[in-house]
Scaffold this active site. Sequence first.
Site, PDB file in Angstrom:
ATOM      1  CG  ASP A  53      -2.048   0.956   1.156  1.00  0.00           C
ATOM      2  OD1 ASP A  53      -2.301   1.481   0.047  1.00  0.00           O
ATOM      3  OD2 ASP A  53      -2.693   1.217   2.180  1.00  0.00           O
ATOM      4  CG  ASN A 111      -7.800  -2.226  -5.624  1.00  0.00           C
ATOM      5  OD1 ASN A 111      -6.838  -2.983  -5.509  1.00  0.00           O
ATOM      6  ND2 ASN A 111      -8.099  -1.349  -4.663  1.00  0.00           N
TER       7      ASN A 111
HETATM    8  C1  FPP Z   1      -2.192   0.199  -3.155  1.00  0.00           C
HETATM    9  O1  FPP Z   1      -1.678   1.508  -3.128  1.00  0.00           O
HETATM   10  C2  FPP Z   1      -1.668  -0.493  -4.289  1.00  0.00           C
HETATM   11  C3  FPP Z   1      -2.397  -1.049  -5.290  1.00  0.00           C
HETATM   12  C4  FPP Z   1      -3.848  -1.039  -5.355  1.00  0.00           C
HETATM   13  C5  FPP Z   1      -1.726  -1.696  -6.419  1.00  0.00           C
HETATM   14  C6  FPP Z   1      -0.580  -2.578  -6.043  1.00  0.00           C
HETATM   15  C7  FPP Z   1       0.226  -2.734  -7.223  1.00  0.00           C
HETATM   16  C8  FPP Z   1       1.576  -2.649  -7.272  1.00  0.00           C
HETATM   17  C9  FPP Z   1       2.460  -2.509  -6.136  1.00  0.00           C
HETATM   18  C10 FPP Z   1       2.282  -2.664  -8.524  1.00  0.00           C
HETATM   19  C11 FPP Z   1       2.123  -3.821  -9.369  1.00  0.00           C
HETATM   20  C12 FPP Z   1       2.362  -5.148  -8.800  1.00  0.00           C
HETATM   21  C13 FPP Z   1       2.751  -6.144  -9.581  1.00  0.00           C
HETATM   22  C14 FPP Z   1       2.782  -7.535  -9.102  1.00  0.00           C
HETATM   23  C15 FPP Z   1       3.183  -5.892 -10.940  1.00  0.00           C
HETATM   24  P1  FPP Z   1      -2.686   2.728  -3.211  1.00  0.00           P
HETATM   25  O2  FPP Z   1      -2.869   3.083  -4.639  1.00  0.00           O
HETATM   26  O3  FPP Z   1      -3.964   2.343  -2.524  1.00  0.00           O
HETATM   27  O4  FPP Z   1      -1.919   3.811  -2.458  1.00  0.00           O
HETATM   28  P2  FPP Z   1      -2.582   4.976  -1.593  1.00  0.00           P
HETATM   29  O5  FPP Z   1      -3.236   4.324  -0.420  1.00  0.00           O
HETATM   30  O6  FPP Z   1      -1.408   5.811  -1.209  1.00  0.00           O
HETATM   31  O7  FPP Z   1      -3.557   5.695  -2.468  1.00  0.00           O
END
Ligand code: FPP
Length: 256
Positions: free
Chosen positions: A34, A82
């Site tokens: 996250d 998501n």
């Molecule tokens: C949460 O951060 C992250 C995600 C919903 C996506 C996770 C994906 C990756 C780390 C990259 C891709 C992974 C692979 C395996 C290629 P957020 O967007 O909710 O962050 P925030 O809470 O700061 O908004």
Amino acid sequence: MIGPQVASGDKSTENIIPDTMRHTGPRHVAIIMDGNGRWATQRGRPRLFGHHAGARRVREVVERCPEIGVGYLTIFAFSTENWKRTQTEVAGLMSLFRRYITKEARALKEFGVRVRFIGDRVRLDDKLVKLMDELEQLTENNDVVHLTIALNYGGRDEVARATQRLAEDVAKGILDPAKVDQETLPKYLDTCVLPDPDLVIRTSGEARISNFLLWQSAYAEYEFIDTLWPDFSADEFTRLCEAYGGRERRFGGVTV
Ligand code: FPP
């Protein structure tokens, strides 16, 4: 490797395991990656910039696993919730997953990583599903690290899908309802071939589990850390695994 806790019998890294981690480190670590969006916003960049930076952190953590005796790593890449994000972010993430698989396939194969995907593939586009199938096949004989990528995954959704399949087997007469117990349901989960996670890490300072591995993490240890995922390093991963080695797990019992 970490003796009885690892999947493979490879002893080649035995001498580099710190003493503190011998036989005590987590065998299966699950990570909620996250903080990508905030990391990007702090830099005045679009959220997808953070996701791309986040994707680059995955390799370093995977490659650290055998050194510290982690045989199984499960990462939360996209949840069933998501889809509520903007169309631009969702499309960008799907494109990132396709790119990640295409770009990383060879390195994963050569490093000995066995890749599996969990989650419901029905809503994912055909091209992505094909790449996921191909990567699973390409790496199916590997066992240095078992990397499981949760994509369109939700713990409740997984239990609901598992229950549906279980009910189908009852209806077909394959399964006796009187014999359904705690050992039966996990056989229908997406994670049926994986051990339960020992340690669940969530980055970015949020202390919640967001529908991740609900059944499987009943007795996991948790680490909620402030680091945003794109800043997470293999050394921090090692430190968390070492700290786990000092914990006492009682699984509801008492220490004698
Ligand atoms: C949460 O951060 C992250 C995600 C919903 C996506 C996770 C994906 C990756 C780390 C990259 C891709 C992974 C692979 C395996 C290629 P957020 O967007 O909710 O962050 P925030 O809470 O700061 O908004």
